[in-house]
Write a protein that holds these residues in place. Structure first.
Motif, PDB file in Angstrom:
ATOM      1  N   LYS A  38       0.835  -1.196   0.000  1.00  9.28           N
ATOM      2  CA  LYS A  38       0.000   0.000   0.000  1.00  9.28           C
ATOM      3  C   LYS A  38       0.872   1.250   0.000  1.00  9.28           C
ATOM      4  N   TYR A  39       1.971   1.171   0.755  1.00 11.44           N
ATOM      5  CA  TYR A  39       2.927   2.275   0.846  1.00 11.44           C
ATOM      6  C   TYR A  39       4.333   1.769   0.544  1.00 11.44           C
ATOM      7  N   ILE A  40       5.133   2.600  -0.103  1.00  5.93           N
ATOM      8  CA  ILE A  40       6.564   2.348  -0.224  1.00  5.93           C
ATOM      9  C   ILE A  40       7.265   3.411   0.602  1.00  5.93           C
ATOM     10  N   SER A  41       7.920   2.972   1.673  1.00  9.70           N
ATOM     11  CA  SER A  41       8.617   3.920   2.551  1.00  9.70           C
ATOM     12  C   SER A  41      10.115   3.856   2.275  1.00  9.70           C
ATOM     13  N   PHE A  42      10.749   5.009   2.391  1.00  8.77           N
ATOM     14  CA  PHE A  42      12.164   5.139   2.052  1.00  8.77           C
ATOM     15  C   PHE A  42      12.943   5.786   3.195  1.00  8.77           C
ATOM     16  N   ASP A  43      14.127   5.271   3.418  1.00  4.66           N
ATOM     17  CA  ASP A  43      15.160   6.064   4.060  1.00  4.66           C
ATOM     18  C   ASP A  43      15.561   7.157   3.076  1.00  4.66           C
ATOM     19  N   CYS A  44      15.914   8.333   3.575  1.00  4.82           N
ATOM     20  CA  CYS A  44      16.243   9.435   2.670  1.00  4.82           C
ATOM     21  C   CYS A  44      17.744   9.559   2.409  1.00  4.82           C
ATOM     22  N   TYR A  45      18.518   9.842   3.460  1.00  6.19           N
ATOM     23  CA  TYR A  45      19.933  10.145   3.283  1.00  6.19           C
ATOM     24  C   TYR A  45      20.754   8.871   3.084  1.00  6.19           C
ATOM     25  N   GLY A  46      21.410   8.801   1.965  1.00  5.45           N
ATOM     26  CA  GLY A  46      22.161   7.602   1.598  1.00  5.45           C
ATOM     27  C   GLY A  46      21.411   6.775   0.583  1.00  5.45           C
ATOM     28  N   THR A  47      20.107   6.627   0.776  1.00  5.88           N
ATOM     29  CA  THR A  47      19.282   5.839  -0.138  1.00  5.88           C
ATOM     30  C   THR A  47      18.815   6.688  -1.321  1.00  5.88           C
ATOM     31  N   LEU A  48      18.201   7.821  -1.022  1.00  4.91           N
ATOM     32  CA  LEU A  48      17.715   8.727  -2.065  1.00  4.91           C
ATOM     33  C   LEU A  48      18.675   9.896  -2.291  1.00  4.91           C
ATOM     34  N   ILE A  49      19.056  10.535  -1.206  1.00  2.00           N
ATOM     35  CA  ILE A  49      19.975  11.673  -1.268  1.00  2.00           C
ATOM     36  C   ILE A  49      21.411  11.173  -1.105  1.00  2.00           C
ATOM     37  N   ASN A  50      22.303  11.698  -1.921  1.00  4.66           N
ATOM     38  CA  ASN A  50      23.724  11.359  -1.813  1.00  4.66           C
ATOM     39  C   ASN A  50      24.261  11.949  -0.514  1.00  4.66           C
ATOM     40  N   PHE A  51      24.491  11.084   0.450  1.00  5.74           N
ATOM     41  CA  PHE A  51      24.871  11.483   1.815  1.00  5.74           C
ATOM     42  C   PHE A  51      26.382  11.710   1.864  1.00  5.74           C
TER      43      PHE A  51
END
Length: 222
Positions: free
Chosen positions: A7-20
């Motif tokens: 129903k939902y796709i949840s994400f870690d942001c920093y490192g996964t989506l944003i170049n940390f």
């Protein structure tokens, strides 16, 4: 291949989506105090102290970073300067996504409700989310949850706010230590490890592994 249908796709942001880029900032700040051949070990220790700092009661992320920098400098026997923790903190909102992220998110957002659960302050995260270029159903921070990942309280907060069960969520992260192990302990069966090379995998936690986010649409039938 069995497609995941959350129903939902949840994400870690920093490192996964944003170049940390914590390590990049550390290399710039400490270039005159740490030899180039030792910098990888120094940044590894800095990462370990950041993890240790988030394991207790919640405190603002600038304190997390300042404490982690101070402890790393003490361990290495080098000078700590009071403004250096804030240099890291101020850099975070300026970072943008990995190259593979925007197109994949745009595709996923057409069919799924996207969520972020991030170890961030409310004042930081909107700047990074804006750079992702995709609509998110909900964006949750550690400040809102009163706890940082990998503490289970952060995941409990997300599930409570969404009003859903662990079975409704597919959680995506490049960090087994911060996200996937805790998601497993919370009963989130559907997990994806985006193996960006900054942490070793832990296959016993039963996740799907992809090399970057371009592989995620296929897992959910797109």
């Amino acid at each position: 291949m069995r497609h995941l249908r959350p129903k939902y796709i949840s994400f870690d942001c920093y490192g996964t989506l944003i170049n940390f880029r914590m390590s990049d900032v550390a290399r710039e700040l400490f270039a005159g105090r740490i030899a180039p051949e030792q910098m990888h070990r120094f940044t590894r220790d800095f990462a370990a102290y950041r993890l240790d700092e988030v394991m207790g009661d919640w405190k603002p992320y600038d304190e997390i970073l300042c404490n982690a920098v101070r402890r790393t400098c003490k361990r290495w026997g080098i000078e700590y300067r009071d403004d250096e923790g804030m240099t890291f903190y101020d850099a975070v909102p300026t970072w943008g996504p990995h190259a593979d992220v925007p197109a994949a998110l745009a595709r996923l957002a057409k069919e799924y409700q996207l969520v972020i659960l991030s170890n961030a302050m409310d004042e930081q995260l909107p700047y990074n989310v804006e750079k992702l270029g995709a609509p998110f159903h909900r964006v949750y921070t550690a400040q809102q949850a009163g706890a940082y990942k990998p503490r289970l309280q952060a995941f409990e907060y997300m599930l409570d706010q969404l009003g859903c069960s662990p079975d409704d969520v597919l959680h995506v992260s490049s960090s087994p230590r911060y996200d996937l192990m805790s998601a497993h302990d919370m009963g989130i069966k559907n997990k994806v490890f985006v193996n960006r090379g900054h942490e070793p995998g832990t296959p016993g936690y039963d996740y799907h592994e992809i090399k970057d986010l371009s592989g995620l649409p296929a897992l959910v039938g797109l």
